[in-house]
Design a protein around this motif. Structure first.
Motif, short mmCIF file in Angstrom:
data_model
loop_
_atom_site.label_atom_id
_atom_site.label_comp_id
_atom_site.label_asym_id
_atom_site.label_seq_id
_atom_site.Cartn_x
_atom_site.Cartn_y
_atom_site.Cartn_z
N TYR A 93 0.84 -1.22 -0.13
CA TYR A 93 0.05 -0.05 -0.04
C TYR A 93 0.96 1.16 -0.15
N LEU A 94 1.83 1.32 1.04
CA LEU A 94 2.64 2.57 1.00
C LEU A 94 3.43 2.70 -0.07
N ALA A 95 3.78 1.75 -0.85
CA ALA A 95 4.77 1.84 -2.15
C ALA A 95 3.99 2.38 -3.22
N ALA A 96 2.65 2.63 -3.20
CA ALA A 96 1.81 3.07 -4.08
C ALA A 96 1.14 4.53 -3.67
N MET A 97 1.70 4.76 -2.70
CA MET A 97 1.08 6.10 -2.07
C MET A 97 1.93 6.96 -1.76
N LYS A 98 1.95 8.43 -1.89
CA LYS A 98 2.56 9.44 -1.48
C LYS A 98 2.24 10.18 -0.13
N SER A 99 2.77 10.18 0.97
CA SER A 99 2.43 10.58 2.16
C SER A 99 3.36 11.67 2.71
N ASP A 100 2.73 12.82 3.09
CA ASP A 100 3.61 13.86 3.69
C ASP A 100 3.05 14.00 5.21
N THR A 101 4.05 14.25 5.86
CA THR A 101 4.01 14.39 7.34
C THR A 101 3.60 15.85 7.60
N LEU A 102 2.37 16.04 8.25
CA LEU A 102 1.86 17.22 8.58
C LEU A 102 2.24 17.93 9.89
N GLU A 103 2.42 16.89 10.95
CA GLU A 103 2.93 17.28 12.34
C GLU A 103 3.34 15.75 12.88
N HIS A 104 4.56 16.20 13.64
CA HIS A 104 4.85 15.07 14.46
C HIS A 104 5.53 15.48 15.64
N GLN A 105 5.13 14.95 16.86
CA GLN A 105 5.73 15.35 18.12
C GLN A 105 5.92 14.35 19.11
N VAL A 106 7.13 14.22 19.51
CA VAL A 106 7.48 13.08 20.31
C VAL A 106 7.88 13.64 21.78
N THR A 107 7.15 12.75 22.70
CA THR A 107 7.48 13.23 24.02
C THR A 107 8.17 12.07 24.89
N ILE A 108 9.42 12.30 25.50
CA ILE A 108 9.95 11.32 26.11
C ILE A 108 9.69 11.61 27.72
N LEU A 109 9.20 10.28 28.54
CA LEU A 109 8.88 10.46 29.70
C LEU A 109 9.70 9.24 30.41
N GLY A 110 10.99 9.40 30.87
CA GLY A 110 11.55 8.34 31.40
C GLY A 110 11.88 7.21 30.19
N ASN A 111 11.50 6.31 30.79
CA ASN A 111 11.75 4.93 29.62
C ASN A 111 10.59 4.61 28.66
N THR A 112 9.70 5.89 28.76
CA THR A 112 8.44 5.74 27.81
C THR A 112 8.69 6.89 26.98
N ALA A 113 8.35 6.65 25.74
CA ALA A 113 7.94 7.78 24.69
C ALA A 113 6.55 7.45 23.98
#
Length: 156
Positions: A93-113
């Motif tokens: 599926y992804l090979a046939a599609m074009k995907s653009d990231t609009l937003e990406h936020q990563v928060t790290i809380l100790g050993n969890t993200a």
């Protein structure tokens, strides 16, 4: 009376500013991409890259053995289950599609993200035109010094 008017104007200005920031401004990227250079975010990006290029071994390596994946009302309860059932379909599926990231936020809380993102996906798959905004949430856990994807929730 003059002080009361100033206070009202300040409240209105703060309310408007909050509302504008809460709903975003299409011309600004400020705040839409946070924590994307962290080691946890790099695991998420490596997983996406592996899916997009059809690298099954690399995709599997980013997942915790006991990952849970929620998508389309279904759940897969391990990395092996995903690798043997849905991963290949996702790669095609992804090979046939074009995907653009609009937003990406990563928060790290100790050993969890926590990774939260949205993307715009367009293309044709199985003869059907598609154009939609998707959402993704991932929870990662640091295991033996390495970040692993523990949970994925995809929706659109």
């Amino acid at each position: 009376m003059k002080m009361k008017t100033i206070n009202i104007l300040l409240v209105l200005l703060m309310t408007f500013s909050f509302a504008a920031n809460a709903h975003g401004d299409k011309n600004k990227d400020k705040g839409l991409f946070k924590g994307v250079d962290t080691p946890a975010a790099k695991v998420v990006l490596a997983f996406h890259q592996a899916l997009e290029t059809g690298n099954q071994k690399q995709a599997r390596a980013q997942l915790a053995d006991d990952v849970t994946i929620f998508e389309g009302g279904r759940v897969e309860r391990s990395a092996d289950e995903y690798a043997h059932h849905h991963m290949l379909t996702d790669m095609k599926y992804l090979a046939a599609m074009k995907s653009d990231t609009l937003e990406h936020q990563v928060t790290i809380l100790g050993n969890t993200a926590i990774s939260a993102s949205s993307s715009q996906t367009k293309g044709t798959y199985n003869g059907e035109e598609r154009d939609y905004q998707g959402m993704e949430t991932m929870v990662l856990e640091k295991q033996n010094g390495e970040w692993k994807i523990k949970h994925i929730h995809w929706s659109h």
